[in-house]
Design an enzyme around this catalytic site. Structure first.
Site, PDB file in Angstrom:
ATOM      1  N   ASN A 278     -15.538  27.484 -34.819  1.00  0.00           N
ATOM      2  CA  ASN A 278     -15.034  26.422 -33.948  1.00  0.00           C
ATOM      3  C   ASN A 278     -15.632  25.952 -32.281  1.00  0.00           C
ATOM      4  OD1 ASN A 278     -15.549  26.038 -36.767  1.00  0.00           O
ATOM      5  ND2 ASN A 278     -13.346  24.418 -37.265  1.00  0.00           N
TER       6      ASN A 278
ATOM      7  N   HIS B 123     -16.540  31.435 -31.402  1.00  0.00           N
ATOM      8  CA  HIS B 123     -18.411  30.760 -30.458  1.00  0.00           C
ATOM      9  C   HIS B 123     -18.616  30.373 -29.476  1.00  0.00           C
ATOM     10  CE1 HIS B 123     -19.974  31.234 -34.974  1.00  0.00           C
ATOM     11  NE2 HIS B 123     -19.825  32.646 -34.082  1.00  0.00           N
TER      12      HIS B 123
ATOM     13  N   PRO C 217     -20.422  17.611 -38.592  1.00  0.00           N
ATOM     14  CA  PRO C 217     -21.265  17.792 -39.223  1.00  0.00           C
ATOM     15  C   PRO C 217     -21.443  19.004 -39.399  1.00  0.00           C
ATOM     16  CG  PRO C 217     -22.716  16.584 -37.779  1.00  0.00           C
ATOM     17  CD  PRO C 217     -21.220  17.013 -37.455  1.00  0.00           C
ATOM     18  N   ASP C 218     -21.316  20.634 -40.053  1.00  0.00           N
ATOM     19  CA  ASP C 218     -21.487  21.134 -40.671  1.00  0.00           C
ATOM     20  C   ASP C 218     -23.341  22.093 -39.781  1.00  0.00           C
ATOM     21  OD1 ASP C 218     -21.756  24.148 -41.301  1.00  0.00           O
ATOM     22  OD2 ASP C 218     -21.066  24.239 -43.012  1.00  0.00           O
ATOM     23  N   PHE C 219     -23.080  22.497 -38.859  1.00  0.00           N
ATOM     24  CA  PHE C 219     -24.664  23.510 -38.626  1.00  0.00           C
ATOM     25  C   PHE C 219     -25.558  23.988 -39.629  1.00  0.00           C
ATOM     26  CE2 PHE C 219     -23.776  21.609 -34.802  1.00  0.00           C
ATOM     27  CZ  PHE C 219     -24.620  22.203 -33.496  1.00  0.00           C
ATOM     28  N   ARG C 220     -24.858  24.851 -40.564  1.00  0.00           N
ATOM     29  CA  ARG C 220     -25.349  25.824 -40.776  1.00  0.00           C
ATOM     30  C   ARG C 220     -25.760  25.846 -42.590  1.00  0.00           C
ATOM     31  NH1 ARG C 220     -23.066  29.057 -36.759  1.00  0.00           N
ATOM     32  NH2 ARG C 220     -24.491  30.779 -35.670  1.00  0.00           N
TER      33      ARG C 220
ATOM     34  N   ASP D 251     -15.209  22.517 -31.019  1.00  0.00           N
ATOM     35  CA  ASP D 251     -14.252  21.276 -30.647  1.00  0.00           C
ATOM     36  C   ASP D 251     -13.513  21.633 -30.571  1.00  0.00           C
ATOM     37  OD1 ASP D 251     -12.572  21.829 -33.068  1.00  0.00           O
ATOM     38  OD2 ASP D 251     -14.502  21.091 -34.634  1.00  0.00           O
TER      39      ASP D 251
ATOM     40  N   GLY E   9     -12.751  27.666 -44.584  1.00  0.00           N
ATOM     41  CA  GLY E   9     -13.501  26.931 -44.678  1.00  0.00           C
ATOM     42  C   GLY E   9     -15.244  27.287 -43.878  1.00  0.00           C
TER      43      GLY E   9
END
Ligand SMILES: [Zn+2]
Length: 249
Positions: A100, A117, A31-34, A102, A189
């Site tokens: 990202n 990040h 899921p997108d955070f923002r 991940d 994205g």
């Protein structure tokens, strides 16, 4: 604007650097955070995602992160990650700068990845400074609700950037250097809303480069882009690779 136009731009304007955001990983089930429906719309980032929150109550922060780390480690790279790795392999992409955490670009085979990040690759002990890689942290999480440092007993902090923390200086410097020498910055994205990453397009444009955007929905830089494709990364990028892949001998 068509996929063919984007492929032509990538072919003509080398070096090409790619900047990816959450939209690349949503198709892997992350899921997108923002976004308005993202995690931070449901969970207060100051309570669970800030460095102050971690310092005052790391167990509470890990109660939020533990299931999230599980989601990240179970996710698989999607066709967008695979397409970007192939573009690098073919010599059309110099590096991927990503917001990202991940590791999916790396797992898809991208070699030059700049994680501005941080990532879940390692966690560091705030007490003694020891660093542990992800498999060890997952082992520790099987035994407890948070990973306690095997050396000193403090709770480890994942090496991802929390709200209120500085971004990793080496990665940011490298990202800005890449953006300045890119003749094409391909944004995928990301709505380009979070600084300092949102400043990268200005570096490219400021040194005579061009900007191309593949994103579902508007971005803050649509007006400055030479080309914008409104679509998902997993649909668009494999088609771009198809245009650029040399014919089989
Ligand atoms: Zn320690």
């Amino acid at each position: 604007m068509s996929v063919g136009d984007l492929a032509e731009l990538i072919r003509e304007r080398q070096p090409c650097v790619v900047l990816t955001g959450a939209g690349v990983s949503t198709e892997s089930g992350i899921p997108d955070f923002r976004s308005p429906t993202g995690l931070w719309a449901k969970v207060d980032p100051l309570e669970y995602g800030s460095i102050e929150a971690f310092r005052s109550d790391p167990l509470k922060v890990w109660s939020f992160y533990k299931p999230r780390v599980a989601v990240l480690t179970e996710a698989e790279p999607n066709p967008a990650h695979e397409a970007l790795a192939e573009l690098e392999e073919l010599g059309f992409v110099e590096a991927v700068v990503t917001q990202n955490i991940d590791l999916l670009h790396e797992r898809a085979g991208s070699r030059e990845v700049v994680e501005v990040h941080g990532s879940i690759r390692t966690s560091t002990c705030p007490g003694c400074g020891d660093r542990y890689d992800l498999p060890r942290v997952l082992e520790l999480l099987e035994e407890a609700d948070a990973p306690f440092c095997p050396s000193c007993g403090e709770i480890l902090k994942p090496d991802v950037v929390f709200f209120g923390e500085l971004l990793p200086a080496d990665a940011i410097d490298r990202a800005y250097g890449l953006a300045r020498r890119a003749r094409l910055l391909l944004v995928v994205g990301s709505a380009l809303e979070v600084y300092p990453v949102a400043g990268l397009p200005l570096e490219t444009i400021g040194t005579g480069g061009q900007l191309a955007i593949v994103n579902r929905g508007p971005t803050g830089f649509d007006a400055q882009a030479s080309l914008k494709i409104d679509g998902t990364a997993g649909e668009v990028l494999p088609q771009v690779v198809g245009e650029l892949r040399p014919p089989r001998a």
